[in-house]
Structures are given as C-alpha cells and as structure tokens.
Motif scaffolding. Sequence first.
Motif, PDB file in Angstrom:
ATOM      1  N   GLU A   1      -6.556 -12.028  10.272  1.00  7.81           N
ATOM      2  CA  GLU A   1      -5.120 -12.276  10.144  1.00  7.81           C
ATOM      3  C   GLU A   1      -4.737 -13.594  10.816  1.00  7.81           C
ATOM      4  O   GLU A   1      -3.938 -14.369  10.279  1.00  7.81           O
ATOM      5  CB  GLU A   1      -4.321 -11.130  10.761  1.00  7.81           C
ATOM      6  CG  GLU A   1      -2.814 -11.342  10.679  1.00  7.81           C
ATOM      7  CD  GLU A   1      -2.006 -10.183  11.230  1.00  7.81           C
ATOM      8  OE1 GLU A   1      -0.806 -10.400  11.541  1.00  7.81           O
ATOM      9  OE2 GLU A   1      -2.559  -9.070  11.347  1.00  7.81           O
TER      10      GLU A   1
ATOM     11  N   CYS B   1       0.159  -5.288   4.786  1.00 10.50           N
ATOM     12  CA  CYS B   1      -0.421  -4.605   3.625  1.00 10.50           C
ATOM     13  C   CYS B   1      -1.787  -5.156   3.218  1.00 10.50           C
ATOM     14  O   CYS B   1      -2.533  -4.496   2.486  1.00 10.50           O
ATOM     15  CB  CYS B   1       0.517  -4.737   2.421  1.00 10.50           C
ATOM     16  SG  CYS B   1       2.137  -3.983   2.643  1.00 10.50           S
ATOM     17  N   MET B   2      -2.116  -6.373   3.653  1.00 15.54           N
ATOM     18  CA  MET B   2      -3.272  -7.076   3.118  1.00 15.54           C
ATOM     19  C   MET B   2      -4.600  -6.437   3.534  1.00 15.54           C
ATOM     20  O   MET B   2      -4.814  -6.119   4.697  1.00 15.54           O
ATOM     21  CB  MET B   2      -3.260  -8.544   3.552  1.00 15.54           C
ATOM     22  CG  MET B   2      -4.356  -9.373   2.885  1.00 15.54           C
ATOM     23  SD  MET B   2      -4.431 -11.082   3.496  1.00 15.54           S
ATOM     24  CE  MET B   2      -2.799 -11.686   3.074  1.00 15.54           C
ATOM     25  N   THR B   3      -5.477  -6.249   2.542  1.00 15.97           N
ATOM     26  CA  THR B   3      -6.854  -5.848   2.785  1.00 15.97           C
ATOM     27  C   THR B   3      -7.675  -7.117   2.965  1.00 15.97           C
ATOM     28  O   THR B   3      -7.865  -7.879   2.006  1.00 15.97           O
ATOM     29  CB  THR B   3      -7.401  -5.018   1.617  1.00 15.97           C
ATOM     30  OG1 THR B   3      -6.575  -3.865   1.426  1.00 15.97           O
ATOM     31  CG2 THR B   3      -8.838  -4.589   1.873  1.00 15.97           C
TER      32      THR B   3
ATOM     33  N   ALA C   1     -12.308  -8.292  -2.810  1.00 14.46           N
ATOM     34  CA  ALA C   1     -11.787  -7.126  -3.532  1.00 14.46           C
ATOM     35  C   ALA C   1     -12.945  -6.429  -4.243  1.00 14.46           C
ATOM     36  O   ALA C   1     -13.552  -6.994  -5.152  1.00 14.46           O
ATOM     37  CB  ALA C   1     -10.729  -7.567  -4.535  1.00 14.46           C
TER      38      ALA C   1
ATOM     39  N   SER D   1      -0.290  -1.224  -7.900  1.00 16.51           N
ATOM     40  CA  SER D   1      -1.639  -1.611  -8.310  1.00 16.51           C
ATOM     41  C   SER D   1      -1.563  -2.021  -9.767  1.00 16.51           C
ATOM     42  O   SER D   1      -0.796  -1.449 -10.546  1.00 16.51           O
ATOM     43  CB  SER D   1      -2.622  -0.451  -8.124  1.00 16.51           C
ATOM     44  OG  SER D   1      -2.827  -0.171  -6.749  1.00 16.51           O
TER      45      SER D   1
ATOM     46  N   GLY E   1      -8.737 -11.541  -3.694  1.00 20.76           N
ATOM     47  CA  GLY E   1      -9.367 -11.240  -2.421  1.00 20.76           C
ATOM     48  C   GLY E   1      -9.539 -12.484  -1.556  1.00 20.76           C
ATOM     49  O   GLY E   1      -9.355 -13.616  -2.013  1.00 20.76           O
TER      50      GLY E   1
ATOM     51  N   SER F   1      -3.527  -2.328  -4.862  1.00 26.80           N
ATOM     52  CA  SER F   1      -2.551  -2.666  -3.830  1.00 26.80           C
ATOM     53  C   SER F   1      -3.283  -3.122  -2.574  1.00 26.80           C
ATOM     54  O   SER F   1      -4.361  -2.625  -2.241  1.00 26.80           O
ATOM     55  CB  SER F   1      -1.666  -1.458  -3.518  1.00 26.80           C
ATOM     56  OG  SER F   1      -2.440  -0.400  -2.973  1.00 26.80           O
ATOM     57  N   GLY F   2      -2.691  -4.097  -1.879  1.00 31.24           N
ATOM     58  CA  GLY F   2      -3.296  -4.637  -0.673  1.00 31.24           C
ATOM     59  C   GLY F   2      -4.175  -5.845  -0.908  1.00 31.24           C
ATOM     60  O   GLY F   2      -4.544  -6.539   0.042  1.00 31.24           O
ATOM     61  N   THR F   3      -4.511  -6.136  -2.177  1.00 37.55           N
ATOM     62  CA  THR F   3      -5.360  -7.280  -2.496  1.00 37.55           C
ATOM     63  C   THR F   3      -4.542  -8.564  -2.448  1.00 37.55           C
ATOM     64  O   THR F   3      -3.488  -8.668  -3.083  1.00 37.55           O
ATOM     65  CB  THR F   3      -5.975  -7.134  -3.896  1.00 37.55           C
ATOM     66  OG1 THR F   3      -6.697  -5.904  -3.976  1.00 37.55           O
ATOM     67  CG2 THR F   3      -6.904  -8.299  -4.206  1.00 37.55           C
ATOM     68  N   CYS F   4      -5.021  -9.556  -1.726  1.00 38.29           N
ATOM     69  CA  CYS F   4      -4.399 -10.875  -1.753  1.00 38.29           C
ATOM     70  C   CYS F   4      -4.833 -11.550  -3.055  1.00 38.29           C
ATOM     71  O   CYS F   4      -6.027 -11.663  -3.342  1.00 38.29           O
ATOM     72  CB  CYS F   4      -4.865 -11.682  -0.544  1.00 38.29           C
ATOM     73  SG  CYS F   4      -4.071 -13.291  -0.370  1.00 38.29           S
TER      74      CYS F   4
ATOM     75  N   SER G   1       0.849  -1.181   0.000  1.00 37.46           N
ATOM     76  CA  SER G   1       0.000   0.000   0.000  1.00 37.46           C
ATOM     77  C   SER G   1       0.890   1.238   0.000  1.00 37.46           C
ATOM     78  O   SER G   1       2.098   1.161   0.227  1.00 37.46           O
ATOM     79  CB  SER G   1      -0.873  -0.001   1.257  1.00 37.46           C
ATOM     80  OG  SER G   1      -0.045   0.051   2.420  1.00 37.46           O
TER      81      SER G   1
END
Length: 346
Positions: free
Chosen positions: A157, A231-233, A237, A133, A150, A188-191, A119
């Motif tokens: 976590e 960083c993960m959201t 997604a 991204s 996502g 960014s942040g998307t697994c 991110s």
Amino acid sequence: MYAKKLYPLKLNPIYKEKVWGGRTLELLDRTLPGTSNTHIGESWELADLNQTSVSGGGGSPEHSLIANGEFSGQTISELIQSLGPAITGSLPLTDSNSFPLLVKFLDAKTNLSVQVHPSQKYADAHEDAFLKSECWYILHAEPGAVIYKGVKEGTTEGLFRQAIKSNTVEELLIKVPVNIGDCHYVPSGTCHALGQGILAAEVQTPSDTTFRVYDWGRTGRELHIDAAMQCMTLGPAETSKYEPNITTDGQYASRTQLITCKFFNLDRYIAKSNFTDPLTNNEPIVWMFLEGSGHFSCDASPHIAFEKGQTFLIPPNISNLTVEMSEGTTWLETTFPQAEPDTRIA
C-alpha cells in the motif's frame, strides 16, 4: 399464466458520455447521439439500478426501457414489479428487488481510470457501496492495445500511494495485451483499467460503484484513494479458474464458454448454416448480438427481428419460442449458475 403473453424483450441502450469515450460503438451499427465530438464511453444495455454513483452513472436511477411489443415503453423495473417470476424466474433479486445484472458496451478511446471496485466486506459496511465483479469481452482492439489487471508482486500500500504521488502508477500495474475475442474476469478488489483503443462488452454484478485511484494525469475528476486502498487486493489477479475458454462444436453452432463465476456465466455462440433452435430456458437469459441477424418466433409474436448491436432479455418459459438466424451470426449469452445446464450445443 404469462407464458403465452411473454416474448424476447429488446432493450433500448442508455448512452453515457465519458471523458475517455469516443465513437467506436458505431462499429456495432449504432446511430450515436450528438456529434463527432460527443464522447460516448458507455452504452448501458441492461440496467435496473435504483441508484447510481455520481462519478459513475451520474447519480440518478437507471432502468432499461423495453423497445418492442406489448411492453414497449415500460421499464424492466416495472415489468418485474408487475410480472415477477415470469420475468426473473427463480433468480434472487437485489436488496432493492432489481434485476441482478448490469450489461454494457464500453468504448475506450483513451485509458479508463485505474480503479478498484468494492469487496463484499466493504459494501456491507458502507450503505452507498455495492459489490462489483465484472468481465470484459474484447470486440475491437487497436494494435498494441492492453488492459491493466492486478498489480505486480511485492507491491505494498505504501509503494502504491507513493506511485500515485509521483505519477508512476503504471510501473506497478500488470499490463496484459488483448486481441478480439479475448475475455477477462475482473473480480472485486482487483486494481484494473481498460486501455485505450478497445471496444468491449461488459457483464457485471448490478453496481456502478467505482473507486478511482489514478487518472493518467487528467484533472477535474474525483479520486477515491482511501476507499480504493481499503478494497484493493495487492498482487496479480488470479482469475484463470473463472475463464475456461472451452469451445464445443455443435451441429448448428459453436459455443465458447468464456466466464464461469458465482454471479453469472458468459458464453459466445457462432451460428452455422440453417440455424434453428427451440429455446426452453427455465431462467432469464441475455443475448447481445455482435454480428449477423435473424428472428424469434413465439405464441405472443410470430416474428421478432434482431440484428447486430442489439441486446435482448429473454424471459423464462416463453410459449413455443424458437429462433432462426443467418450463418455467422455471433452473440454473447449471459446465464445464471442456478439455471439448468445448457445442453443445446453439446
């Protein structure tokens, strides 16, 4: 000053061997390096990076070489240094004065690692990390091919870390079937992971910072679990607002708006018969040809041929630039949000 000197710049690909790669880039009429046992996973079509990650690009700088005309043999970095806005228009460059885009083809013979990109918050706090991204346009997909985009609602976590230990990460990922012509934005942040049996075009911010969080049981490659978790959201997604998928049928071509985000826009064009177009772009554009052939013409060169599998950077305001192409020629066009609205295929 430079308008009469400039012309569409053909770019030499930079090939990267990957454990998950194959030879499917040959579908783009590419002659690949190595033998049938050489696993080419990535072709960097437009790169201007002063540094790459060891686990991604190999750790060394990567700058695309120009393959045609007066500037043949020079890097995109050298052209930007010598010609400045004549190449980049009014685009804001990166902090290292590099072109603000990285463009690739990806060949996933097997699954790519499950990964997360930094991110902006993480990148600001870590000088060796850069925001990433990206989007994927599907060029080829084997039956049953999927991407992972996502994680399922309710994933924490703690649950994700436990799944890594128990080798059950796939159970937490959202699996999305894909077909040729689909396009997905991956902020960014998307697994995420590109699944096996897919050939894709990838357009992204100029970064190759990748945090692997799971590698499908493969050994010998570093994982970056703690960085990825920072960083993960968590959750699905939500990207539909970036994926308009609107097709406009014009007199000489159809245009499909694939991705619209603050970093870049991606459209697909398919030429009809007798396609001729004067190009008057006031910002640089990138064309990746997926099918067909044709040629550019401008004051600097009366005939610049192109064909399937080639990528061109087209500087702004080239003097008397036109393009002609055969019916069915298909290309991806990357533009930038600050450029003037495109009314060619209205």
